[in-house]
Design an enzyme around this catalytic site. Structure first.
Site, PDB file in Angstrom:
ATOM      1  N   GLN A  98       3.456   2.928   3.982  1.00 31.87           N
ATOM      2  CA  GLN A  98       2.251   2.196   4.376  1.00 31.87           C
ATOM      3  C   GLN A  98       1.810   2.665   5.765  1.00 31.87           C
ATOM      4  O   GLN A  98       0.739   2.302   6.238  1.00 31.87           O
ATOM      5  CB  GLN A  98       2.512   0.690   4.426  1.00 31.87           C
ATOM      6  CG  GLN A  98       2.951   0.088   3.104  1.00 31.87           C
ATOM      7  CD  GLN A  98       3.419  -1.341   3.265  1.00 31.87           C
ATOM      8  OE1 GLN A  98       2.634  -2.294   3.142  1.00 31.87           O
ATOM      9  NE2 GLN A  98       4.693  -1.497   3.573  1.00 31.87           N
ATOM     10  N   ASN A  99       2.658   3.467   6.400  1.00 28.08           N
ATOM     11  CA  ASN A  99       2.393   3.882   7.770  1.00 28.08           C
ATOM     12  C   ASN A  99       1.375   5.014   7.807  1.00 28.08           C
ATOM     13  O   ASN A  99       1.315   5.832   6.888  1.00 28.08           O
ATOM     14  CB  ASN A  99       3.690   4.334   8.457  1.00 28.08           C
ATOM     15  CG  ASN A  99       4.718   3.208   8.517  1.00 28.08           C
ATOM     16  OD1 ASN A  99       4.374   2.037   8.396  1.00 28.08           O
ATOM     17  ND2 ASN A  99       5.988   3.568   8.646  1.00 28.08           N
ATOM     18  N   ARG A 131      -4.294   4.777  18.774  1.00 33.06           N
ATOM     19  CA  ARG A 131      -3.105   4.773  17.898  1.00 33.06           C
ATOM     20  C   ARG A 131      -2.691   6.204  17.573  1.00 33.06           C
ATOM     21  O   ARG A 131      -1.511   6.522  17.477  1.00 33.06           O
ATOM     22  CB  ARG A 131      -3.391   3.988  16.612  1.00 33.06           C
ATOM     23  CG  ARG A 131      -3.487   2.488  16.819  1.00 33.06           C
ATOM     24  CD  ARG A 131      -3.661   1.765  15.503  1.00 33.06           C
ATOM     25  NE  ARG A 131      -2.502   1.930  14.627  1.00 33.06           N
ATOM     26  CZ  ARG A 131      -2.540   1.628  13.327  1.00 33.06           C
ATOM     27  NH1 ARG A 131      -3.660   1.178  12.769  1.00 33.06           N
ATOM     28  NH2 ARG A 131      -1.467   1.780  12.577  1.00 33.06           N
ATOM     29  N   HIS A 163      -1.801   4.053   2.689  1.00 32.91           N
ATOM     30  CA  HIS A 163      -2.829   3.453   3.558  1.00 32.91           C
ATOM     31  C   HIS A 163      -3.530   4.510   4.399  1.00 32.91           C
ATOM     32  O   HIS A 163      -4.171   4.173   5.399  1.00 32.91           O
ATOM     33  CB  HIS A 163      -2.200   2.397   4.468  1.00 32.91           C
ATOM     34  CG  HIS A 163      -1.809   1.153   3.718  1.00 32.91           C
ATOM     35  ND1 HIS A 163      -1.022   0.170   4.271  1.00 32.91           N
ATOM     36  CD2 HIS A 163      -2.074   0.743   2.463  1.00 32.91           C
ATOM     37  CE1 HIS A 163      -0.819  -0.794   3.383  1.00 32.91           C
ATOM     38  NE2 HIS A 163      -1.450  -0.466   2.271  1.00 32.91           N
ATOM     39  N   LEU A 197      14.827  -5.513   9.625  1.00 36.10           N
ATOM     40  CA  LEU A 197      15.436  -6.156  10.807  1.00 36.10           C
ATOM     41  C   LEU A 197      15.640  -7.649  10.566  1.00 36.10           C
ATOM     42  O   LEU A 197      16.644  -8.232  10.970  1.00 36.10           O
ATOM     43  CB  LEU A 197      14.533  -5.930  12.027  1.00 36.10           C
ATOM     44  CG  LEU A 197      15.119  -6.370  13.383  1.00 36.10           C
ATOM     45  CD1 LEU A 197      16.374  -5.565  13.697  1.00 36.10           C
ATOM     46  CD2 LEU A 197      14.096  -6.165  14.499  1.00 36.10           C
ATOM     47  N   ALA A 206      16.468  -0.243  11.569  1.00 38.31           N
ATOM     48  CA  ALA A 206      16.349   0.857  10.593  1.00 38.31           C
ATOM     49  C   ALA A 206      17.219   2.051  10.964  1.00 38.31           C
ATOM     50  O   ALA A 206      17.886   2.643  10.105  1.00 38.31           O
ATOM     51  CB  ALA A 206      14.886   1.279  10.486  1.00 38.31           C
TER      52      ALA A 206
HETATM   53  N1  APR Z   1      14.100  -1.794  11.969  1.00 39.47           N
HETATM   54  C1  APR Z   1      13.807  -2.295  10.747  1.00 39.47           C
HETATM   55  N2  APR Z   1      12.804  -3.191  10.520  1.00 39.47           N
HETATM   56  C2  APR Z   1      12.083  -3.565  11.590  1.00 39.47           C
HETATM   57  C3  APR Z   1      12.313  -3.085  12.893  1.00 39.47           C
HETATM   58  C4  APR Z   1      13.380  -2.149  13.058  1.00 39.47           C
HETATM   59  N3  APR Z   1      13.698  -1.640  14.261  1.00 39.47           N
HETATM   60  N4  APR Z   1      11.418  -3.666  13.742  1.00 39.47           N
HETATM   61  C5  APR Z   1      10.646  -4.467  12.983  1.00 39.47           C
HETATM   62  N5  APR Z   1      11.049  -4.429  11.696  1.00 39.47           N
HETATM   63  C6  APR Z   1      10.484  -5.130  10.536  1.00 39.47           C
HETATM   64  C7  APR Z   1       9.961  -6.519  10.859  1.00 39.47           C
HETATM   65  O1  APR Z   1      11.012  -7.463  10.719  1.00 39.47           O
HETATM   66  C8  APR Z   1       8.887  -6.693   9.767  1.00 39.47           C
HETATM   67  O2  APR Z   1       9.473  -7.231   8.579  1.00 39.47           O
HETATM   68  O3  APR Z   1       9.367  -4.394  10.096  1.00 39.47           O
HETATM   69  C9  APR Z   1       8.417  -5.267   9.497  1.00 39.47           C
HETATM   70  C10 APR Z   1       7.053  -4.981  10.091  1.00 39.47           C
HETATM   71  O4  APR Z   1       6.124  -5.789   9.405  1.00 39.47           O
HETATM   72  P1  APR Z   1       4.563  -5.564   9.686  1.00 39.47           P
HETATM   73  O5  APR Z   1       4.333  -5.508  11.166  1.00 39.47           O
HETATM   74  O6  APR Z   1       3.839  -6.587   8.856  1.00 39.47           O
HETATM   75  O7  APR Z   1       4.273  -4.097   9.138  1.00 39.47           O
HETATM   76  P2  APR Z   1       4.036  -3.674   7.635  1.00 39.47           P
HETATM   77  O8  APR Z   1       4.878  -4.487   6.702  1.00 39.47           O
HETATM   78  O9  APR Z   1       4.172  -2.199   7.578  1.00 39.47           O
HETATM   79  O10 APR Z   1       2.482  -4.055   7.401  1.00 39.47           O
HETATM   80  C11 APR Z   1       1.928  -3.697   6.140  1.00 39.47           C
HETATM   81  O11 APR Z   1      -0.229  -4.425   6.927  1.00 39.47           O
HETATM   82  O12 APR Z   1      -1.781  -4.553   8.592  1.00 39.47           O
HETATM   83  C12 APR Z   1      -1.451  -3.882   7.431  1.00 39.47           C
HETATM   84  O13 APR Z   1      -2.091  -1.720   6.872  1.00 39.47           O
HETATM   85  C13 APR Z   1      -1.216  -2.419   7.695  1.00 39.47           C
HETATM   86  O14 APR Z   1       0.342  -0.950   6.602  1.00 39.47           O
HETATM   87  C14 APR Z   1       0.223  -2.193   7.268  1.00 39.47           C
HETATM   88  C15 APR Z   1       0.483  -3.349   6.337  1.00 39.47           C
END
Ligand code: APR
Length: 231
Positions: free
Chosen positions: A87-88, A55, A105, A198, A215
């Protein structure tokens, strides 16, 4: 205007960094228990080191996208009236020019020594078990918050949520707490709340306003609006 922005994996998706829960996301190819829990690290530390090394390389090869760049422009205008909580664990916000970033995180670029507790820049692939730059012990782990561990800087984040006038969540599914509950805290303290995503998230119904789209499009448009309003 005091603003708190929370970002999730969705803001880095257009930079080619996989999200977790979308189709083809990280949690499709790996069991969370194996690579994102202390127990998984205990069970197979080399597997976990390799997962985060991969990663880290992928994130280093990625480039910030217009959404990261827009938030950096907003910080240039608002300064310490803007707090960016992410959270990234990638460094795309920083590489786009944001300087006030709270990685709740943790960060792929940081290592945590299981022996002396020191945090340091990752000296090499952790699967090579390099020595801790501080104590020399070969017990470095990724400085990433795993499930069951306490996210970083929650007091600072809660204080900012209590004092902000606007809370904006970008690219996060609302599947993981405490981040998914930030909209509640902001609302309770009278802030307006906006979600840029999204697709609708698990907490979209809690926001005053939801704008759907990629985004790089919706964040840039929102920041342009804010810059025009605060010109
Ligand atoms: N533009 C905007 N939003 C987007 C895009 C995009 N191009 N592509 C995907 N998304 C949205 C999806 O619709 C979803 O709602 O981003 C979100 C991603 O969700 P997750 O994959 O669950 O990621 P996240 O919310 O950051 O996860 C939170 O979970 O596993 C743990 O620690 C990890 O920090 C992470 C936490």
């Amino acid at each position: 205007m005091r603003i708190v922005v929370l970002t999730g994996a969705g803001i880095s998706a257009e930079s080619g960094v996989p999200t977790f829960r979308d189709a083809g996301g990280l949690w499709e190819g790996h069991r969370v228990d194996d690579v994102a829990t202390p127990e998984g690290f205990e069970r197979d530390p080399d597997l976990v080191q390799r997962f985060y090394d991969a990663r880290r390389h992928a994130a280093a090869a990625a480039l910030p996208n217009p959404a990261h760049e827009a938030l950096a422009r907003l910080e240039q205008r608002l300064g310490d009236e803007l707090l960016l909580v992410t959270q990234n664990v990638d460094d795309l916000h920083e590489r786009a020019g944001s300087t006030r970033v709270v990685h709740m995180h943790g960060e792929l670029a940081a290592a945590l020594c299981a022996s002396c507790g020191a945090r340091s820049a990752v000296p090499a692939d952790l699967a090579e078990w390099p020595p801790c730059p501080v104590c020399g012990e070969r017990m470095l782990r990724p400085d990433v918050v795993w499930f069951g561990e306490m996210p970083y800087e929650l007091d600072r984040i809660e204080a900012a949520l209590a004092a902000c006038e606007l809370f904006v969540a970008i690219g996060t599914s609302g599947a993981v707490y405490p981040a998914a509950g930030f909209v509640w805290t902001a609302t309770e303290h009278g802030a307006r709340t906006l979600e840029l995503n999204l697709e609708t998230s698990e907490v979209s119904s809690l926001f005053d306003e939801v704008r759907l789209g990629a985004a790089s499009v919706v964040v840039s448009a929102w920041v342009d609006e804010m810059l025009a309003a605060t010109a």
